[in-house]
Design a protein around this motif. Structure first.
Motif, short mmCIF file in Angstrom:
data_model
loop_
_atom_site.label_atom_id
_atom_site.label_comp_id
_atom_site.label_asym_id
_atom_site.label_seq_id
_atom_site.Cartn_x
_atom_site.Cartn_y
_atom_site.Cartn_z
N LEU A 130 2.89 35.48 -20.78
CA LEU A 130 4.29 35.80 -21.03
C LEU A 130 4.62 37.21 -20.51
O LEU A 130 5.71 37.44 -19.99
CB LEU A 130 4.60 35.71 -22.52
CG LEU A 130 4.50 34.30 -23.14
CD1 LEU A 130 4.73 34.36 -24.64
CD2 LEU A 130 5.49 33.34 -22.49
N ILE A 131 3.68 38.11 -20.64
CA ILE A 131 3.87 39.45 -20.08
C ILE A 131 3.87 39.41 -18.56
O ILE A 131 4.52 40.21 -17.90
CB ILE A 131 2.77 40.40 -20.62
CG1 ILE A 131 3.13 40.84 -22.04
CG2 ILE A 131 2.57 41.62 -19.72
CD1 ILE A 131 2.08 41.68 -22.72
N GLY A 132 3.14 38.43 -18.00
CA GLY A 132 3.04 38.30 -16.55
C GLY A 132 1.71 38.77 -16.01
O GLY A 132 1.58 39.04 -14.81
N ALA A 133 0.70 38.86 -16.88
CA ALA A 133 -0.63 39.32 -16.49
C ALA A 133 -1.64 38.21 -16.72
O ALA A 133 -1.35 37.20 -17.36
CB ALA A 133 -1.01 40.57 -17.29
N ASP A 134 -2.85 38.41 -16.18
CA ASP A 134 -3.91 37.43 -16.31
C ASP A 134 -4.78 37.72 -17.53
O ASP A 134 -4.90 38.86 -17.97
CB ASP A 134 -4.80 37.43 -15.06
CG ASP A 134 -4.09 36.85 -13.84
OD1 ASP A 134 -3.22 35.97 -14.03
OD2 ASP A 134 -4.40 37.28 -12.71
N ALA A 135 -5.42 36.66 -18.04
CA ALA A 135 -6.43 36.78 -19.08
C ALA A 135 -7.77 36.50 -18.41
O ALA A 135 -8.18 35.35 -18.27
CB ALA A 135 -6.16 35.79 -20.21
N PRO A 136 -8.48 37.53 -17.95
CA PRO A 136 -9.67 37.32 -17.12
C PRO A 136 -10.84 36.73 -17.89
O PRO A 136 -11.01 36.97 -19.09
CB PRO A 136 -9.99 38.73 -16.62
CG PRO A 136 -9.42 39.65 -17.65
CD PRO A 136 -8.18 38.96 -18.16
#
Length: 585
Positions: free
Chosen positions: A575-581
């Motif tokens: 939702l923030i626009g980042a990845d969950a690595p």
């Protein structure tokens, strides 16, 4: 899945059991009853102000009423303790079984956990960035781009019908200046020595390829054309080139829009869209002919000491009436805003959200007034202002970009630190507060770097899954088996993680309804902190480790806990626009 909403319903039913009767003979007003986390977590899991809200209307002492209410709530099988605090708060401590059941729900929902219907499919338009197409995106656009995109994502997840929109300011004097700047670069591409770029034109090297493309397409033909004809062609090609550059810049930041709306379309047909919008305002009594007093301080470009066509905006909340047409019949810049908002309203939007820079504070009242006038008060207009971003590298201010000539480009920042640190850190302050962005700190691998800390939690979750597969096999990573074993989670650290996860649905709804996407970044950091804390306890105490080869059922339960943390981190970061690595490099 919002436990606070669930317990609000239970508390209302408990109040019914008390048989309370208002002194005036009417019905109880339960609308002001709140169910929230206590300010001090040691006081319990939930707190309600119900007794204090109702005491006056029913003629009871608030603390005495709270005691009665606590007695009823204590009988709820999911309540371990109900205690009265202060002037009449009721604090509830929930049973472990309640939290274990919530983990089961989380595992069933996966990354959809927290998705809500609170928005009731309300049609919302979120307009953000809307930079003039006169060059590449610069860091000043970055914060609004991230705030708008993340807010739109969160609102959609909370059940709103959201359209993301970009308004292309492709009409007006700045586009004429841009075209003349490109004509100079065109002549340069043909071999002419142009010398230093004249003051007032755009000096950036980013216009060189545009001039070269024109030289390749037209050769020397533009030189022999009438100036108006040549400028019209140059404007068309240049706006297309600039918007392509802007789209690529936004894509690099993982920012996406559903609609790109061109201001030029409002001026087509002799401004028919603008004339229609002004006519509608006129029919509803919002337009008149008159003169405005001179503005205090610097004079506005729309001000004239003559009679103009004016929007009677002071009658709908503005602090001054606004010019729509000058004395010579030309439209003011605000007139295009009128037509644009009318277009949005005609598309059926019930709420219009604009993300603007802090220097647009003067737009707030006029846009809110315009929304009231055009919709008769049926459409809500919200203006969110984003404060300045200052760039540093190791504490030293970052210098301007050579390529852009006057500013640091968004692409420069993305290429140096990556999109994820930008997206997260632009939300790690409330949008109205100034933000310092330090290149060195946002790439630092430490707890002091929030984006690293949150993504490291995601990587740790995946490392547990990899270890489980290596030691126990693929079949251990099954959600149903994890859910069935959840009742074995009784350690205080495990319950604390579930409690934090259970806050996520409420967080999503509150961030959407308050239009404060920074709440999500703060929450993810707090979740990571609780998870890392429990991880560290397991480092010191083997009994608390996630994988216990000789205790398969407990291992399943703990893997379920890790899976739920991973799901919420993946959901929130998306939702923030980042990845969950899955791992950190």
């Amino acid at each position: 899945m919002n436990i606070f909403t669930q317990f609000a319903s239970r508390i209302n039913k408990a109040i019914e059991q008390l048989g309370l009767t208002p002194k005036d003979g009417g019905s109880l007003d339960l609308s002001r009853i709140a169910v929230e986390p206590p300010r001090d977590p040691s006081h319990g899991d939930l707190a309600t102000n119900a007794a204090m809200v109702l005491s006056k209307s029913v003629g009871e002492n608030p603390r005495a009423l709270a005691e009665r209410l606590a007695g009823v709530l204590a009988a709820d099988p999911d309540v371990a303790a109900a205690e009265v605090a202060g002037p009449g708060f009721v604090n509830l401590r929930l049973a472990d079984g309640f939290w274990q059941a919530r983990l089961g729900e989380m595992l069933e929902a996966g990354t959809d956990y927290g998705r809500s219907t609170a928005g009731a499919n309300r049609k919302v338009n979120v307009e953000y960035v809307s930079a003039n197409p006169t060059g590449p995106m610069h860091v000043g656009h970055c914060r609004g781009a991230v705030v708008g995109d993340a807010l739109a994502n969160i609102m959609a997840f909370a059940g709103f019908d959201v359209t993301k929109e970009y308004y292309i300011n492709d009409a007006g004097a700045q586009i004429d200046v841009l075209a003349r700047s490109v004509l100079l670069r065109y002549r340069e591409a043909l071999g002419e020595q142009i010398g230093e770029i004249p003051a007032g034109l755009y000096p950036g090297d980013y216009l060189v390829p545009v001039g070269e493309a024109l030289a390749k397409e037209f050769g020397e033909k533009l030189l022999s054309m009438a100036e108006d004809e040549a400028l019209a062609l140059v404007k068309e090609r240049t706006i297309d080139a600039m918007m392509q550059m802007i789209r690529e810049d936004l894509e690099a930041l993982n920012v996406h829009h559903d609609v790109f709306f061109s201001e030029r379309t409002l001026h087509e047909g002799n401004g028919s869209a603008i004339r229609t919008a002004i006519a509608d305002l006129t029919l509803n009594g919002h337009v008149y002919k008159g003169k405005l007093p001179p503005p205090k301080g610097e004079k506005s470009e729309d001000w004239e000491d003559r009679e103009q066509t004016l929007f009677r905006s002071t009658e709908v909340g503005d602090d001054m009436d606004r010019p729509l047409m000058k004395s010579d019949g030309a439209f003011t810049y605000f007139a295009a805003d009128v037509a644009y908002m009318k277009d949005k309203i005609s598309r059926g939007f019930e709420e219009l959200i604009f993300i603007l820079g802090a220097d647009h504070g003067g737009y707030v009242k006029r846009m809110e007034a315009l929304g009231k006038a055009l919709s008769g008060g049926s459409v809500d207009v919200e203006i969110l202002l984003c404060n300045l971003v200052k760039l540093f590298r190791g504490g030293e201010p970052v210098r301007m970009s050579k390529r852009a000539g006057e500013f640091v480009t968004l692409r420069d920042v993305v290429e140096e630190v990556g999109r994820d640190p930008i997206r997260f850190m632009m939300l790690y302050r409330k949008n109205t507060e100034p933000l310092d962005f330090d290149f060195a700190k946002v790439t630092e691998q430490s707890k002091d770097n929030p984006v690293f800390y949150v993504q490291y939690a995601s990587a740790r979750c995946h490392s547990v899954f990899r270890q489980a597969k290596e030691q126990l096999g693929e079949s251990w990573i099954e959600r149903k088996t994890m859910k069935d074993a959840a009742h074995l989670l009784v350690d205080e650290g495990e319950i604390a993680i579930i409690r934090k996860l259970a806050e996520y649905p409420r967080l999503i709804e509150s961030a959407a309804q308050s239009m404060e996407p920074h709440r999500l970044a703060f929450y993810l950091y707090d979740l990571a902190q609780v998870f890392h804390s429990h991880w560290n306890r397991g480092t010191d105490n083997q009994a608390l480790r996630f994988i216990k080869v000789n205790e398969p059922e407990l291992t399943h339960a703990r893997l379920g806990l890790v899976q739920a943390v991973s799901d919420v981190l993946t959901s929130g970061l998306a939702l923030i626009g980042a990845d969950a690595p899955a791992e950190m490099r």
